[in-house]
Scaffold this active site. Structure first.
Site, PDB file in Angstrom:
ATOM      1  N   ASP A  99       0.795  -1.226   0.000  1.00  0.00           N
ATOM      2  CA  ASP A  99       0.000   0.000   0.000  1.00  0.00           C
ATOM      3  C   ASP A  99       0.827   1.275   0.000  1.00  0.00           C
ATOM      4  OD1 ASP A  99      -2.611  -0.932  -0.263  1.00  0.00           O
ATOM      5  OD2 ASP A  99      -2.664  -1.536   1.830  1.00  0.00           O
ATOM      6  N   ASP A 156      -7.044  -4.838  -4.268  1.00  0.00           N
ATOM      7  CA  ASP A 156      -6.764  -3.459  -3.836  1.00  0.00           C
ATOM      8  C   ASP A 156      -5.467  -2.933  -4.452  1.00  0.00           C
ATOM      9  OD1 ASP A 156      -7.879  -5.321  -2.049  1.00  0.00           O
ATOM     10  OD2 ASP A 156      -7.585  -4.075  -0.300  1.00  0.00           O
TER      11      ASP A 156
HETATM   12  N1  GLY Z   1      -7.041  -1.803   1.169  1.00  0.00           N
HETATM   13  C1  GLY Z   1      -7.821  -2.246   2.235  1.00  0.00           C
HETATM   14  C2  GLY Z   1      -9.270  -1.981   2.155  1.00  0.00           C
HETATM   15  O1  GLY Z   1      -9.817  -1.589   1.162  1.00  0.00           O
HETATM   16  O2  GLY Z   1      -9.904  -2.189   3.163  1.00  0.00           O
END
Ligand code: GLY
Length: 377
Positions: A99, A156
């Site tokens: 992330d 994600d």
């Molecule tokens: N990237 C984590 C979520 O969308 O909760």
């Protein structure tokens, strides 16, 4: 083209949101809000946040958008303070995962694009290098998280790969874009189902790339349909198209968007999972705000005679989002009814900062300026 009526609605909505954020900003300052449950159960809106959390740059991202909208230097200072504090996450390193794209696109890349700050460019390159280091060259995926298996990739992560093509653009080295493209191609093949729905997690054999399983993730179950994951697929694939230009990515963005739109109930937020049992009913406003950003970008990318479908869906979602905003200036929360995951009851129907961020970004897109930090090209 959005109608004048739609634009007028979005403009008034943006004014209300800007007003509310202007009240919240001095209270939060250069901190890292995640949520506010009003119970103290999570963080007291920013002061105790985990610096390595994937959510840390949504507030500075909002501050940059507010700076672009208002020109008020207060927002720039809060964003810069957050960006400096985020260096600690580089120092700790241990908890940094895929992330980094969220964390440094909305902080350092935004700063670099707006001010030309060379230190911010270096931070962005540092983050892109960490992200590239997570790529499995044989199985061709970017490994997700750190607490889980090295066999996992997640939907994600599509949102993080534009950082790689940005790194190629500013440094001229194609390796970063090649990794972004290889990962997106793997996701296209293994996450997107024939009906346009998507897996949250795919488990690979890291030595061969063979798909081993599709574990449950944040939705109801394996094989179900987590709506925020679907929203990441919509926005992620249109971003991949905008950054890498492959027609296949636009086609996938449209396909996952069609699935999302056809699962919406009139006048309601998306359910947390489109394939969960009828009861209990759980909604997720963040899925709506993320999907709206993707739908607006798809509308801009397709021929004019196709755009209306995506524009209408975006405006319908915005109307529901407006109804779910908290405009009470005495309450430190904006978008209500976000949900972290189907099986996390204490993260259900609460404000989440990522929902706020993408709501502001969507409204800024319709105002003619989204800052282009998520859309890196
Ligand atoms: N990237 C984590 C979520 O969308 O909760």
């Amino acid at each position: 083209m959005f109608s004048d009526n739609d634009k007028a609605f979005a403009g008034e909505f943006l004014e209300k949101v800007v007003r509310k954020i202007s009240v919240m900003a001095p209270q939060i300052g250069g901190n890292f809000p995640t949520t506010n449950s009003n119970t103290g159960l999570w963080d007291p809106y920013g002061k105790t946040a985990d610096i390595s959390s994937w959510t840390t740059a949504f507030w500075p991202g909002m501050m940059w958008l507010m700076y672009l909208k208002t020109g008020d230097a207060m927002y720039k200072e809060y964003a810069e303070e957050c960006e400096r504090k985020l260096d600690e996450a580089f120092d700790i390193f241990t908890y940094i995962h895929h992330d980094v794209g969220f964390m440094w696109s909305l902080s350092a890349v935004a700063d670099y694009k707006i001010t030309g700050n060379e230190k911010s460019k270096a931070r962005a390159m540092h983050a892109a290098t960490i992200l590239a280091g997570r790529f499995n060259h044989v199985a061709k995926y970017i490994r997700a998280w750190d607490h889980s298996s090295e066999k996992w990739a997640i939907i994600d992560c599509m949102m993080n790969i534009p950082l790689l093509s940005f790194a190629t653009k500013i440094q001229g080295d194609p390796r970063f874009r090649q990794i972004a493209e290889a990962h997106a191609d793997t996701v296209a093949k293994t996450f997107i189902r024939p009906d346009g729905s998507s897996n949250h997690i795919v488990e690979f054999d890291p030595e061969t790339g063979e798909v081993l399983a599709t574990p449950r993730g944040q939705g109801y179950d394996s094989g179900s349909s987590w709506s925020r994951g679907q929203a990441w697929a919509i926005y992620g694939f249109i971003l991949a198209y905008l950054n890498m230009g492959k027609q296949e990515y636009l086609d996938i963005a449209k396909k996952v968007a069609h699935y999302f739109i056809s699962n919406l109930e009139e006048g309601k937020l998306p359910r947390v999972d489109f394939r969960a049992p009828e009861e209990p009913v759980y909604y997720d406003s963040s899925a709506a705000s993320i999907a709206t950003c993707g739908l607006i970008e798809i509308a801009k990318a397709v021929p004019e005679n196709e755009a209306k479908l995506y524009e209408n869906a975006a405006i319908k979602l915005l109307r529901v989002l407006d109804e779910n905003c908290n405009y009470n200036e005495n309450e430190l929360r904006l978008l209500e009814n976000g949900s972290s995951a189907y099986h996390k009851p204490n993260g259900m129907h609460m404000p989440w900062i990522f929902g706020d961020y993408y709501l502001l970004e969507a409204l800024m897109k319709l105002d003619g300026n989204d800052g282009r930090f998520t859309v890196h090209n």
